[in-house]
Structure formats: C-alpha cells, structure tokens
Design a protein around this motif. Structure first.
Motif, PDB file in Angstrom:
ATOM      1  N   ILE A  77      -7.740  -6.067   2.964  1.00 21.47           N
ATOM      2  CA  ILE A  77      -6.939  -6.095   4.193  1.00 21.47           C
ATOM      3  C   ILE A  77      -6.422  -4.695   4.509  1.00 21.47           C
ATOM      4  O   ILE A  77      -6.407  -4.266   5.673  1.00 21.47           O
ATOM      5  CB  ILE A  77      -5.760  -7.085   4.056  1.00 21.47           C
ATOM      6  N   VAL A  78      -6.010  -3.968   3.488  1.00 21.73           N
ATOM      7  CA  VAL A  78      -5.540  -2.595   3.682  1.00 21.73           C
ATOM      8  C   VAL A  78      -6.659  -1.726   4.258  1.00 21.73           C
ATOM      9  O   VAL A  78      -6.432  -0.919   5.178  1.00 21.73           O
ATOM     10  CB  VAL A  78      -5.037  -1.998   2.345  1.00 21.73           C
ATOM     11  N   LEU A  79      -7.870  -1.874   3.743  1.00 23.04           N
ATOM     12  CA  LEU A  79      -8.993  -1.069   4.228  1.00 23.04           C
ATOM     13  C   LEU A  79      -9.275  -1.342   5.705  1.00 23.04           C
ATOM     14  O   LEU A  79      -9.519  -0.408   6.485  1.00 23.04           O
ATOM     15  CB  LEU A  79     -10.242  -1.354   3.380  1.00 23.04           C
ATOM     16  N   ARG A 113      10.164  12.169  11.937  1.00 20.76           N
ATOM     17  CA  ARG A 113      10.015  13.625  11.827  1.00 20.76           C
ATOM     18  C   ARG A 113       8.552  14.071  11.756  1.00 20.76           C
ATOM     19  O   ARG A 113       8.135  14.995  12.455  1.00 20.76           O
ATOM     20  CB  ARG A 113      10.751  14.096  10.565  1.00 20.76           C
ATOM     21  N   LEU A 114       7.756  13.405  10.915  1.00 20.52           N
ATOM     22  CA  LEU A 114       6.382  13.840  10.657  1.00 20.52           C
ATOM     23  C   LEU A 114       5.357  13.146  11.539  1.00 20.52           C
ATOM     24  O   LEU A 114       4.238  13.630  11.689  1.00 20.52           O
ATOM     25  CB  LEU A 114       6.023  13.597   9.186  1.00 20.52           C
ATOM     26  N   GLY A 115       5.711  11.992  12.079  1.00 22.76           N
ATOM     27  CA  GLY A 115       4.767  11.201  12.866  1.00 22.76           C
ATOM     28  C   GLY A 115       4.626   9.826  12.250  1.00 22.76           C
ATOM     29  O   GLY A 115       4.337   9.692  11.054  1.00 22.76           O
ATOM     30  N   ARG A 116       4.848   8.779  13.073  1.00 18.22           N
ATOM     31  CA  ARG A 116       4.850   7.415  12.530  1.00 18.22           C
ATOM     32  C   ARG A 116       3.464   6.989  12.054  1.00 18.22           C
ATOM     33  O   ARG A 116       3.341   6.274  11.063  1.00 18.22           O
ATOM     34  CB  ARG A 116       5.374   6.437  13.583  1.00 18.22           C
ATOM     35  N   LYS A 117       2.425   7.413  12.743  1.00 18.12           N
ATOM     36  CA  LYS A 117       1.076   7.021  12.331  1.00 18.12           C
ATOM     37  C   LYS A 117       0.734   7.619  10.974  1.00 18.12           C
ATOM     38  O   LYS A 117       0.175   6.923  10.109  1.00 18.12           O
ATOM     39  CB  LYS A 117       0.060   7.474  13.385  1.00 18.12           C
ATOM     40  N   LYS A 118       1.061   8.881  10.754  1.00 17.04           N
ATOM     41  CA  LYS A 118       0.771   9.526   9.463  1.00 17.04           C
ATOM     42  C   LYS A 118       1.480   8.801   8.325  1.00 17.04           C
ATOM     43  O   LYS A 118       0.900   8.537   7.265  1.00 17.04           O
ATOM     44  CB  LYS A 118       1.224  10.992   9.504  1.00 17.04           C
ATOM     45  N   ALA A 160       7.612   0.519   2.027  1.00 21.29           N
ATOM     46  CA  ALA A 160       8.767   1.178   2.660  1.00 21.29           C
ATOM     47  C   ALA A 160       8.337   2.076   3.807  1.00 21.29           C
ATOM     48  O   ALA A 160       9.094   2.293   4.760  1.00 21.29           O
ATOM     49  CB  ALA A 160       9.537   1.992   1.619  1.00 21.29           C
ATOM     50  N   PHE A 161       7.126   2.616   3.734  1.00 24.90           N
ATOM     51  CA  PHE A 161       6.636   3.492   4.796  1.00 24.90           C
ATOM     52  C   PHE A 161       5.847   2.741   5.862  1.00 24.90           C
ATOM     53  O   PHE A 161       5.585   3.280   6.932  1.00 24.90           O
ATOM     54  CB  PHE A 161       5.775   4.606   4.182  1.00 24.90           C
ATOM     55  N   VAL A 162       5.482   1.488   5.559  1.00 21.56           N
ATOM     56  CA  VAL A 162       4.715   0.685   6.525  1.00 21.56           C
ATOM     57  C   VAL A 162       5.648  -0.038   7.496  1.00 21.56           C
ATOM     58  O   VAL A 162       5.492   0.056   8.722  1.00 21.56           O
ATOM     59  CB  VAL A 162       3.817  -0.336   5.790  1.00 21.56           C
ATOM     60  N   MET A 163       6.617  -0.784   6.960  1.00 27.25           N
ATOM     61  CA  MET A 163       7.412  -1.692   7.780  1.00 27.25           C
ATOM     62  C   MET A 163       8.154  -1.006   8.925  1.00 27.25           C
ATOM     63  O   MET A 163       8.020  -1.412  10.085  1.00 27.25           O
ATOM     64  CB  MET A 163       8.380  -2.477   6.895  1.00 27.25           C
ATOM     65  N   PRO A 164       8.959   0.049   8.676  1.00 20.71           N
ATOM     66  CA  PRO A 164       9.675   0.647   9.811  1.00 20.71           C
ATOM     67  C   PRO A 164       8.752   1.308  10.815  1.00 20.71           C
ATOM     68  O   PRO A 164       9.048   1.335  12.010  1.00 20.71           O
ATOM     69  CB  PRO A 164      10.602   1.673   9.141  1.00 20.71           C
ATOM     70  N   ALA A 165       7.617   1.807  10.350  1.00 17.96           N
ATOM     71  CA  ALA A 165       6.694   2.481  11.269  1.00 17.96           C
ATOM     72  C   ALA A 165       6.097   1.509  12.270  1.00 17.96           C
ATOM     73  O   ALA A 165       5.822   1.875  13.416  1.00 17.96           O
ATOM     74  CB  ALA A 165       5.597   3.186  10.475  1.00 17.96           C
ATOM     75  N   LEU A 225       2.594   5.717   8.344  1.00 25.86           N
ATOM     76  CA  LEU A 225       2.054   4.363   8.209  1.00 25.86           C
ATOM     77  C   LEU A 225       0.758   4.379   7.398  1.00 25.86           C
ATOM     78  O   LEU A 225       0.554   3.549   6.499  1.00 25.86           O
ATOM     79  CB  LEU A 225       1.804   3.787   9.607  1.00 25.86           C
ATOM     80  N   LEU A 226      -0.123   5.326   7.698  1.00 28.05           N
ATOM     81  CA  LEU A 226      -1.383   5.441   6.962  1.00 28.05           C
ATOM     82  C   LEU A 226      -1.131   5.712   5.477  1.00 28.05           C
ATOM     83  O   LEU A 226      -1.745   5.098   4.602  1.00 28.05           O
ATOM     84  CB  LEU A 226      -2.248   6.549   7.559  1.00 28.05           C
ATOM     85  N   ALA A 227      -0.211   6.647   5.191  1.00 26.48           N
ATOM     86  CA  ALA A 227       0.103   6.972   3.790  1.00 26.48           C
ATOM     87  C   ALA A 227       0.676   5.755   3.073  1.00 26.48           C
ATOM     88  O   ALA A 227       0.332   5.472   1.915  1.00 26.48           O
ATOM     89  CB  ALA A 227       1.090   8.133   3.740  1.00 26.48           C
ATOM     90  N   GLY A 228       1.550   5.029   3.758  1.00 27.26           N
ATOM     91  CA  GLY A 228       2.141   3.842   3.154  1.00 27.26           C
ATOM     92  C   GLY A 228       1.102   2.792   2.820  1.00 27.26           C
ATOM     93  O   GLY A 228       1.144   2.162   1.755  1.00 27.26           O
ATOM     94  N   LEU A 229       0.147   2.580   3.714  1.00 27.38           N
ATOM     95  CA  LEU A 229      -0.914   1.602   3.463  1.00 27.38           C
ATOM     96  C   LEU A 229      -1.762   1.988   2.251  1.00 27.38           C
ATOM     97  O   LEU A 229      -2.129   1.130   1.435  1.00 27.38           O
ATOM     98  CB  LEU A 229      -1.810   1.470   4.697  1.00 27.38           C
ATOM     99  N   VAL A 230      -2.063   3.276   2.111  1.00 28.68           N
ATOM    100  CA  VAL A 230      -2.855   3.735   0.966  1.00 28.68           C
ATOM    101  C   VAL A 230      -2.111   3.466  -0.348  1.00 28.68           C
ATOM    102  O   VAL A 230      -2.682   2.928  -1.308  1.00 28.68           O
ATOM    103  CB  VAL A 230      -3.187   5.237   1.107  1.00 28.68           C
TER     104      VAL A 230
END
Length: 530
Positions: A189-191, A87-92, A129-134, A94-99
């Motif tokens: 690694i996240v950075l 809905r919002l965008g997979r990249k957005k 949860a927000f990283v893996m499916p994205a 994914l970035l939020a999940g990594l943070v």
C-alpha cells in the motif's frame, strides 16, 4: 464563487485545482495506511498475546506498549512534523514519512519478541507522524475555503473506511498467515501511495515558517512517555498508590508543564499556545482528545470480549466491528449538512451524548447477550463519532491561516493521538486492575501475579493445567465482564465530560440568522472561528 477562487489560483496552478478530488483520493490512501495499521492491530492483539509459535506471548502491558509506542512517538513528533511540512514542503515530508512507515512495517512483521515489536512500532509511529498532518495540510491548500468542510468530511469518512477495512483485512490475514502479515500488508500500500503521490500531489509550504524546536520536542516526548508509562505500571501492579507509579506520573506531569512554559516563552515554539486563548478552538481540540480517549480504550477491551469471552475468531471480530466503521464512513461526509442546520454546539454535544450512552450500554453486556445488541452499540457509536470528527476538524483547520495548515493539522492529530494513548493506558489499567481483583481469589497464590494480569494470561494458565484448569474459565469470564463494565462506565463518564465542554464553548445557533442570506453552515464556521 469567482472571487474566493482567485487567491487559490495564485497559490495552486489551475491544473492542480482541477484534479483536487483525485489528490484528495491519494491523501486518503495515505491516511488509510496510518489508520489501517492500528485498526488491524486491534484484532491481532489476542493472537500476539498467545505463546510462540502462534504469537509472541505478549503480556497485557506489552500489548498496551505495542500500541502506545507507536502512538507516543507519533504524538510527540507531530508538532515538529507539522512545522517541518510548513517549512520544507508538505509533499516532501509526506513522501519521507511514507518511506519510514513502510520500513517500520516490514521490520515489525519480522519481530522475534514483544520488545522488538514495540521498538519497530515506534519506527512506524515516526513515519506516521510525518504523514498524518501533511494530508490535511495539503487538503487545505488544494481546496477553496467553501469546499473545505466537504473535503474534510470525506477525509474523516476515510477514517471510517480504514476502521472498516482494517479488522476484516486483519482477520483474513490471521486466518491464513502468521501474525506478522498484519504489518507486512502495509508495504505494498505504501508503494502504491508513493507512486500516486509523486504523480498527482503538488507541493506547498509556509512562505514565513518558524524554526524547528528541538527542546520542545524532547520535553513533549519525555513528558508523555513518563505519564503513560506510570499509568500502565499502575494497572500492571494493580496499585496506583505505589511510590514508583506516583513518582513517574508526577514527573511526566512536571515535564509537560515545563513544555508548556517553554513553548510560551520561546520565539520559535513547536506549538503557539496563544491558539488556545480561542475558546472555540480549545473546545474543539479537547473534544477530539476526549472522544478518542473513550473510543480507543473501548476498542481495546471489546476485542477481548468478542474473542476471549464470546469465542469469535479475529475475522469474525473484524466483521462485528463493521457497523461502527460503516456508520462513520456514511455519516462523516454528511455531518456538515447537519451542522449547517443545527450548529456545531448541538451536533457535537449530541454526538458525545450518543457515545456516552453507547459506552454505558457496554456495561450491560454479558457472556450470552444477543450479539445484535453489540452491533447496534457499535453502529450508534460510529454515528456519534462521525458527527464530532468532521465539525471539530473543520473548526480547527479554519481557525488558523492557510499557511499554518501543517501546524493546525499537527495540533488536531496530536490531541487525537494523545487522547487515544491515554485512553488505552488509563482504561486499560482500569480493566487490568478490576480484572485482577476479581480473579485473584480463584487462582493459586503462586500464580496470582502472572496469571492474573489479563484474561488471556488466566486462560493460558488454565490450558496448562489441563482438565483441572477448566474450573478457572467461568471465573475468568465473570471477572473480565465485571472489569469491562467498570471500564465502560469510566469511558462514559469521560464522554459526558466532553459533552459538557462542547455545550459550553462551541458556537451554537445564535450566529445563524446573521448568515442566512449566504451560506449558513460554512460561513458560520468562518465567522465564529476568527
């Protein structure tokens, strides 16, 4: 090949399509972080179970919750994470999940008690949860359909790479730093992943997304927590007939049943239950859950076998697990070629039978078994996994339209994580119950409850007794080996059940002759999954 490429060009700019393999590398780095954390934790659990200042003095059940807190939050939120990405965008997303994952990792490294570690692991699960499916959803929107099996195979091989790097990295860190370093390593690694993600990865979303389903999320999380808590409590008490245990498990099953009913009736469900009317899709989902049920439970007890019984260090334990990871890393990207020749049914059934055989082989291991036998078991287990993960991931991801890639990925990862969580809970409880029954007679009556909970608890109690405690070491090893044998056979039974499910419902060789003029493997997947 020109014709299939045209639709993708309208979705993704040509420049993005040209760098799709670099994008896959970034996605695999993000995946690496999530999988790496759990594989690192596998070699650190013995250290964390030792008393302060070396560890946190975590009990067997606290160790299971340190793993399951992450897994339950992860699994419970994957439905909504996939939908939010669509809905919002997979990249957005994914970035939020990594943070969030990076923040949770930094906090977990500074935990002062098992309770704090469990809480911060849950924060890490929220980010994951927000990283893996994205990662899979972006992959499906960057690659053409004919390239997707190859890309998913490489993606699955990345899991093997993380399994290989994790234990070795964890062992090196534990040899030189405090136990919290196994979580702090995630931060750099996240950075790096965040920087590469901003530079390379395109955004994508579903043009017609559904609404978020808060009721479904709450029901799924509550149901899973109650179910797994009841199972862990049963193992802790060594009594699955206890009223509290039965009530908790029953309540969990009731809430999960309510979740299914609600999702079926909702006009904006977290999961569209009609997906499961497709028997091929359901069998593929079930196969992933059963594989990880068996694998995660075995990984949990194998660490105690190598460190507590055999006396290996965390680094040596990580190196001992290398054959499992290498086999998966080597064979996962090539599994699609075997599927092209023999079909999904034959390949996945054979993979599950190999896993069942290797789990049964664990029941033959003793304190003095040549260690090369364990290495062979790990190698064939990794080979079996590689020939299941790639084919079923392709089946699941290609069963739904590309716009629903987040939902398909969320379903796949949810069942993987729920299967793993239940594997740790169920097989961990079997291990704990069998161990307690084997060691109780060797312990003083006053110490049976606490010292009999795990082999580490018994060995810790023996160490406090000094010379008098040496007589407990032999019985502790014997009791653990018996418990490990029982647990391994239970895992083998689960894998055999998975082989039956796959053999009955996944597509076999029958459709292949119709596809031979074109591209057999990939078109067979497309045909049978529609």
């Amino acid at each position: 090949m020109t014709s299939p490429a045209a639709p993708a060009e309208r979705r993704v700019p040509e420049a993005v399509h040209r760098r799709r393999w670099a994008i896959l590398g970034v996605l695999m780095l993000s995946l690496l972080i999530v999988v790496l954390d759990n594989s690192i934790l596998n070699v650190a659990i013995k250290t964390i179970s030792t008393p302060p200042p070396t560890g946190l003095g975590a009990t067997q059940s606290e160790l299971e919750w340190a793993i399951n807190a992450y897994t339950l939050v992860f699994a419970g939120l994957l439905f909504s994470a996939g939908l939010l990405g669509d809905r919002l965008g997979r990249k957005k997303v994914l970035l939020a999940g990594l943070v969030v994952f990076g923040i949770g990792s930094a906090l977990a490294a500074q935990s002062g008690s098992p309770g704090e570690l469990i809480a911060f692991r849950a924060v890490m699960g929220l980010g994951a949860a927000f990283v893996m499916p994205a990662t899979l959803a972006v992959l499906m929107n960057v690659f053409e359909r004919d390239e997707q099996p190859k890309a998913i195979g490489i993606w699955a091989g990345g899991v093997g790479l993380a399994i290989a790097i994790g234990p070795i990295t964890g062992g090196i860190l534990l040899d030189h730093f405090w136990w919290g370093s196994v979580f702090l390593i995630n931060v750099p690694i996240v950075l790096v992943a965040l920087a590469l993600m901003l530079w390379l990865v395109p955004d994508s979303q579903d043009p017609n997304p559904g609404r978020v389903d808060p009721v479904g999320v709450v029901l799924s999380v509550i149901g899973l927590v109650l179910l797994v808590y009841g199972i862990i409590k049963g193992g802790q008490l060594a009594d699955f007939t206890d009223t509290t245990v039965l009530a908790t498990i029953g309540a969990g099953l009731a809430v999960l049943a309510a979740f299914v009913v609600f999702e079926k009736r909702s006009d904006h469900p977290s999961i569209d239950v009609t997906y499961f009317k497709n028997k091929v899709f359901s069998a593929a989902i079930g196969a992933i859950a059963l594989v990880f049920f068996a694998l995660m439970g075995v990984t949990f007890f194998s660490v105690f076998y190598t460190q507590s019984v055999r006396g290996y260090t965390p680094l040596q334990t990580g190196l001992l697990m290398l054959p499992l990871a290498v086999a998966q890393m080597v064979f996962a990207p090539r599994a699609r070629l075997v599927v092209d020749r023999f079909g999904n049914k034959a390949v996945c059934t054979a993979g599950l039978l190999v896993i069942a055989a290797m789990l049964a082989a664990f029941a033959t291991l003793e304190a003095d078994t040549p260690i090369w036998i364990l290495e062979v078991i790990f190698f064939f287990m990794g080979t079996g996994m590689a020939h299941i993960m790639t084919p079923v991931s392709v089946v699941i991801m290609q069963a739904l339209p590309r716009e629903k890639a987040g939902s398909a990925s969320a379903l796949s990862n949810t069942f993987r994580q729920v299967g793993g969580a239940l594997g740790i809970a169920v097989l961990g409880s079997v291990l704990s119950t069998a161990y307690r029954s084997g060691i109780e007679d060797s312990l003083p009556a006053a110490a049976r409850h606490k010292a009999g909970e795990s082999i580490e608890a018994t060995l810790g109690f023996a160490a406090k007794l000094g010379a008098r405690g040496e007589a407990l070491i032999g019985p502790a090893h014997d009791a653990f080996l018996h418990a490990m044998h029982v647990t391994a056979l239970c895992g083998a039974g689960v894998a055999l059940f998975g082989a039956v499910v796959v053999a009955l419902f996944l597509p076999g060789k029958a459709p292949q002759p119709q596809q031979e003029p074109g591209e057999p493997g990939e078109k067979e997947l497309v045909t049978t999954d529609q």
